[in-house]
Design an enzyme around this catalytic site. Structure first.
Site, PDB file in Angstrom:
ATOM      1  N   LEU A   1       0.884  -1.167   0.000  1.00 47.58           N
ATOM      2  CA  LEU A   1       0.000   0.000   0.000  1.00 47.58           C
ATOM      3  C   LEU A   1       0.917   1.210   0.000  1.00 47.58           C
ATOM      4  O   LEU A   1       1.886   1.241   0.771  1.00 47.58           O
ATOM      5  CB  LEU A   1      -0.892   0.033   1.248  1.00 47.58           C
ATOM      6  CG  LEU A   1      -2.072  -0.936   1.315  1.00 47.58           C
ATOM      7  CD1 LEU A   1      -2.811  -0.756   2.633  1.00 47.58           C
ATOM      8  CD2 LEU A   1      -3.025  -0.746   0.155  1.00 47.58           C
ATOM      9  N   ASP A   2       0.641   2.188  -0.850  1.00 42.91           N
ATOM     10  CA  ASP A   2       1.538   3.339  -0.876  1.00 42.91           C
ATOM     11  C   ASP A   2       1.445   4.119   0.422  1.00 42.91           C
ATOM     12  O   ASP A   2       0.540   3.919   1.236  1.00 42.91           O
ATOM     13  CB  ASP A   2       1.282   4.222  -2.110  1.00 42.91           C
ATOM     14  CG  ASP A   2      -0.038   4.974  -2.058  1.00 42.91           C
ATOM     15  OD1 ASP A   2      -0.267   5.717  -1.084  1.00 42.91           O
ATOM     16  OD2 ASP A   2      -0.834   4.849  -2.998  1.00 42.91           O
ATOM     17  N   MET A   3       2.387   5.000   0.618  1.00 44.06           N
ATOM     18  CA  MET A   3       2.539   5.707   1.888  1.00 44.06           C
ATOM     19  C   MET A   3       1.272   6.482   2.277  1.00 44.06           C
ATOM     20  O   MET A   3       0.966   6.647   3.459  1.00 44.06           O
ATOM     21  CB  MET A   3       3.723   6.674   1.774  1.00 44.06           C
ATOM     22  CG  MET A   3       4.093   7.383   3.050  1.00 44.06           C
ATOM     23  SD  MET A   3       5.615   8.340   2.797  1.00 44.06           S
ATOM     24  CE  MET A   3       5.812   9.072   4.430  1.00 44.06           C
TER      25      MET A   3
END
Length: 242
Positions: free
Chosen positions: A107-109
């Site tokens: 999951l991106d930041m």
């Protein structure tokens, strides 16, 4: 062949290093040693009771038990085991685990929500590879009021970069004309980098917030942001037997 011999990539997967397919890549890249000698050919078999295996110069040991953890990831944490920029990682949120675990997918930041961490390499492959069609469900808050035509485009597939997304399940959860926002639920089983954000951009909508609510049927509704729990045997089987 000795009775206890198994393929090297299978042993690496059972130790939680990576999926079998990824382990094969590591072997071919020369990152694996058996009894002090680099192994680059596939098909090599080892006896775990006699042979000593190293990955990236660190001894590999088979875990006594597999661990499956569900985390409700907060925004601001990177999905990796170690960050080169010294940012906080999702592992900083998991306390009291003395076994090596890794995130399943990414999951991106700036995306929150459901993230599984495990030491089971084959389970990781099952969840992340699109051929197994494990669904991931997201709730996206978009700028502007989305139209039915845009929803149909997302459902049928949109072009992101050089790739046409496969059909998705999409529904409108809320529209707010006063705040000029829409909230939609979108379910996919692919795992392209930042796919949901790019899909929304492809129909001209900017994503203001993104949350993954479910992996398969496993959701984080019962977890506060930043909290984690072990998966139940029923939840694990719901992924494995798909």
């Amino acid at each position: 062949m000795e009775k206890n011999e198994i393929r090297l990539q299978k042993y690496l997967a059972e130790c939680g290093i990576a999926s079998r397919r990824k382990a094969e890549e590591y072997i071919q890249e020369g990152k694996v040693q058996v009894n002090g000698k680099a192994v680059t050919e596939l098909g090599v078999k080892i006896n775990p009771e006699k042979d000593i295996v190293y990955f990236n110069n660190k001894k590999v040991a088979k875990q006594n038990e597999n661990i499956y953890i569900l985390l409700n990831k907060p925004i601001g944490y990177v999905t990796t085991t170690k960050d080169q920029f010294n940012r906080e990682t999702v592992l900083d949120l998991i306390k009291g685990i003395n076994k090596r675990i890794v995130p399943v997918g990414r999951l991106d930041m700036y995306t929150s929500g459901a993230l599984i961490l495990t030491n089971d390499g084959d389970f990781t492959y099952k969840v992340t590879h699109p051929s197994h069609e494990i669904t991931k469900t997201y709730v996206a808050t978009l700028r502007g009021i989305i139209t039915n035509e845009e929803i149909e485009k997302l459902k049928s597939g949109v072009e992101i970069e050089d790739y046409l997304t496969r059909p998705a399940k999409v529904k409108i959860l809320k529209t707010d004309t006063e705040k000029n926002i829409s909230r939609i639920e979108i379910t996919i089983h692919e795992g392209k980098n930042r796919q949901v954000r790019k899909m929304c951009e492809a129909i001209g909508r900017n994503v203001m917030a993104l949350h993954r609510s479910k992996i398969g049927n496993i959701g984080v509704k019962d977890l506060k942001i930043g909290e984690w729990r072990y998966l139940s045997s029923t939840e694990i089987k719901s992924i494995i037997i798909v």
